[in-house]
Design a protein around this motif. Sequence first.
Motif, short mmCIF file in Angstrom:
data_model
loop_
_atom_site.label_atom_id
_atom_site.label_comp_id
_atom_site.label_asym_id
_atom_site.label_seq_id
_atom_site.Cartn_x
_atom_site.Cartn_y
_atom_site.Cartn_z
N ASN A 150 -8.21 1.20 -6.88
CA ASN A 150 -8.82 2.84 -5.82
C ASN A 150 -7.73 3.44 -5.62
O ASN A 150 -7.89 3.92 -6.01
CB ASN A 150 -9.41 1.84 -4.85
CG ASN A 150 -11.05 0.99 -4.70
OD1 ASN A 150 -11.19 1.00 -6.39
ND2 ASN A 150 -11.46 0.96 -3.83
N ILE A 151 -6.89 3.17 -5.49
CA ILE A 151 -5.66 3.71 -5.29
C ILE A 151 -5.26 4.97 -6.44
O ILE A 151 -4.90 6.01 -6.07
CB ILE A 151 -4.44 3.45 -4.50
CG1 ILE A 151 -5.22 2.49 -3.34
CG2 ILE A 151 -3.34 4.44 -4.52
CD1 ILE A 151 -3.81 2.13 -2.33
N LEU B 247 -6.02 9.26 1.40
CA LEU B 247 -4.73 10.20 0.13
C LEU B 247 -6.05 11.94 0.18
O LEU B 247 -5.46 12.74 -0.10
CB LEU B 247 -5.07 9.69 -1.04
CG LEU B 247 -3.89 8.35 -1.16
CD1 LEU B 247 -4.20 7.80 -2.47
CD2 LEU B 247 -2.19 8.74 -1.33
N ALA C 248 0.91 -1.88 0.11
CA ALA C 248 -0.12 -0.65 -0.27
C ALA C 248 0.90 0.84 -0.41
O ALA C 248 0.90 2.09 -0.93
CB ALA C 248 -0.96 0.21 1.44
N HIS D 86 -9.77 2.97 4.11
CA HIS D 86 -8.50 2.68 3.01
C HIS D 86 -7.72 3.40 2.86
O HIS D 86 -8.08 4.55 3.59
CB HIS D 86 -10.12 2.50 2.21
CG HIS D 86 -9.12 1.78 0.67
ND1 HIS D 86 -8.54 2.56 -0.27
CD2 HIS D 86 -9.46 0.76 0.04
CE1 HIS D 86 -8.26 1.25 -0.93
NE2 HIS D 86 -8.54 0.17 -0.97
N PRO D 87 -6.38 3.50 2.20
CA PRO D 87 -5.31 3.85 1.99
C PRO D 87 -6.55 5.75 1.36
O PRO D 87 -5.84 6.67 1.05
CB PRO D 87 -4.46 3.63 1.40
CG PRO D 87 -4.78 2.32 1.58
CD PRO D 87 -6.34 1.97 1.80
N VAL D 88 -7.54 5.56 0.42
CA VAL D 88 -7.99 6.31 -0.23
C VAL D 88 -8.26 7.33 0.72
O VAL D 88 -8.58 8.60 0.20
CB VAL D 88 -8.93 5.93 -1.68
CG1 VAL D 88 -8.21 5.30 -2.44
CG2 VAL D 88 -10.22 5.62 -1.03
N THR E 16 2.79 1.27 -3.32
CA THR E 16 1.59 2.03 -4.38
C THR E 16 1.52 3.85 -4.15
O THR E 16 1.45 4.19 -4.95
CB THR E 16 0.37 1.24 -4.04
OG1 THR E 16 0.39 0.18 -4.12
CG2 THR E 16 -0.90 1.52 -5.13
N ILE E 17 1.21 4.15 -3.07
CA ILE E 17 1.13 5.83 -2.66
C ILE E 17 2.15 6.34 -2.86
O ILE E 17 1.99 7.70 -3.54
CB ILE E 17 1.00 5.59 -1.39
CG1 ILE E 17 -1.30 5.13 -0.73
CG2 ILE E 17 0.80 7.35 -0.87
CD1 ILE E 17 -1.03 5.43 0.70
#
Length: 611
Positions: A125-126, A574, A70, A569-571, A73-74
């Motif tokens: 999603n990210i 963000l 994760a 979730h990471p989104v 990916t970010i």
Amino acid sequence: MAVFNCATICPIEEMEFSAFFTLVVMLLAAALFISERVRPDLVALIVLVFLGVGGVVTPQEAFAGFSGSAVMTILGISILSEALRQTGVTRWLGARMHRLGAGSEKRLILTTLLISAGLSLLMNNIAVVGVLLPAVLGLARRSRTSPSRLMMPLAYGTALGGMATLLTTANLIVSNALKDAGHQPFGLLDFFPIGAPLVAMGAVYMVTFGMRLMPRYMREDETLPQQLHEKLSHLYGLARRLYEIEVLAACPLAGQTLREARWLQRTGLRILTVRPQGRINLPPFAGMRIHAGDVLVVQGSLQMERLEELGLRFLRALPDLSPIAESGLSLAEIIVAPHGGLIGRTLQETRFNETYQLQVLGIWREGAPLLDDLGTIRIREGDTLLVQGSAERLHLLRRNPDWIVLEEDPDAPLKPERFGQALGITALTLGIAAFNILPVSLAVFGGAVLLLLTGCLDMQETYRVIEWKAIFLIAGMWPLSTAMRTSGLVNYLLQPLIGEMTHIPAWLVALVLILLALFLTQIMSGQVAALVLAPVALTLASRLNLDARALGMAVALGCSLSFPTPFGHPVNVLVMTPGGYTFRDYFRVGMPLTLLAIVFILLGLHFFWGI
């Protein structure tokens, strides 16, 4: 799974202490998040340190989040997003989103949510948020809307869209668990009958009750391009001196470059943009040739007799500076630095246009604009210049000690010539990730490296744009997920519930699994929650003689209920900083949406899966 056998690995006393310590740390973190007295990313680092010092996780496990998929990916998405912004891709995308949503804030919210949901059907999603985040920020500025009104629809749209497809990570995990247990795995469209109504419900909610619950934070550091253009146009009085003229066949300057024609000296008019044969606006430069049929946007004092002599035809007066934005040029105000080497000299003497490749449209001095004969005016300390040029040139001007850049268009592309390369590399990256040719993290990071190699972004900019807050937040909370599994805490929480669910209706079993997935998702992420609960669902299905695929569907969809907290979730992480959100904002807007989603999931399980 190891979660349910950890008692055989560790002595019971040690395991009980680890579980208790993990529970205390989890409750402490929850209290700090809710109180908002400590920054969320700092709370995450506190969790990491406590679990490491307490011996619940090893040092390697404590810092494993910094190399987790994760986080990587970010990192890649941060690079990709900035490259898209600097090359103008997100400006182009934001303009089209603005056309779809123009007219009202409700339409902007709906457009943002539906586009993000549609893309998340096929993309991670990210990755969806990485592509759309700068575009939606530009959309907010373009439409004069607070980013806090669009960031949640962006994040929630991706979560809702992911619930309608097999390609979401949690859905794939549950599907693989079914296959390993000898059941039929989920197909690509199995989630759509429940997921599509969820997207529709979420859209209706966000443009009704959600709009009322969402905050409206105005960020003082955001410069709106339209407001900037209008303000500068009004301040310098340019709207009264902007015109469109056409170059006729009889024009003696036709066929010559601007330098050869000595255009400014002979006409007294500054060319702001050129439309060759009336087509797209182009920025002027000294070597540009003017041809018969070209339409020019000019600024200055217009003399009809002089136009006729030069074979130029007046077309119309312009009300604002919008043609400059359309040409890809930027406007900015720059002030002469105190004791700078340019004080006392004229723009002609310093060869300002040639040196900086910027065009001066006006000089602000002693509370009034100077617009005529700018090349011969001697620069004084405190003078402010209104200049036009490429965003890249203005960006470089910030490094020059003789000038201080006051305001500029934040959405202006710095490298518009790389538009095609950035768009192509991004499409290739997302295609590789969507078809599972490579893991998402590796595909995105590879795309980021390609963008750097092709010059769409440089390394110096890369270090500046990385979302460090999101990285520390996710990496800091990562050990808590590990500790919950390895300490046996999850086992302690789930085993009593499993025993109590042997004599309840099937729909209530599904509800309990959804609520467990919701709870664990906020702490452990949806992917880890799916790994923990998939075997629980299969065990219950076997004991209660229920459809394993139906209970698996309940778990998978419950793991996508990331709405109530920024950690689901990471989104959510963000969009937290761009939206200016707090923990309470997510809970206030996300909890009603979560409750509605649970109702829709249960109805879908009843009608389509017989529960």
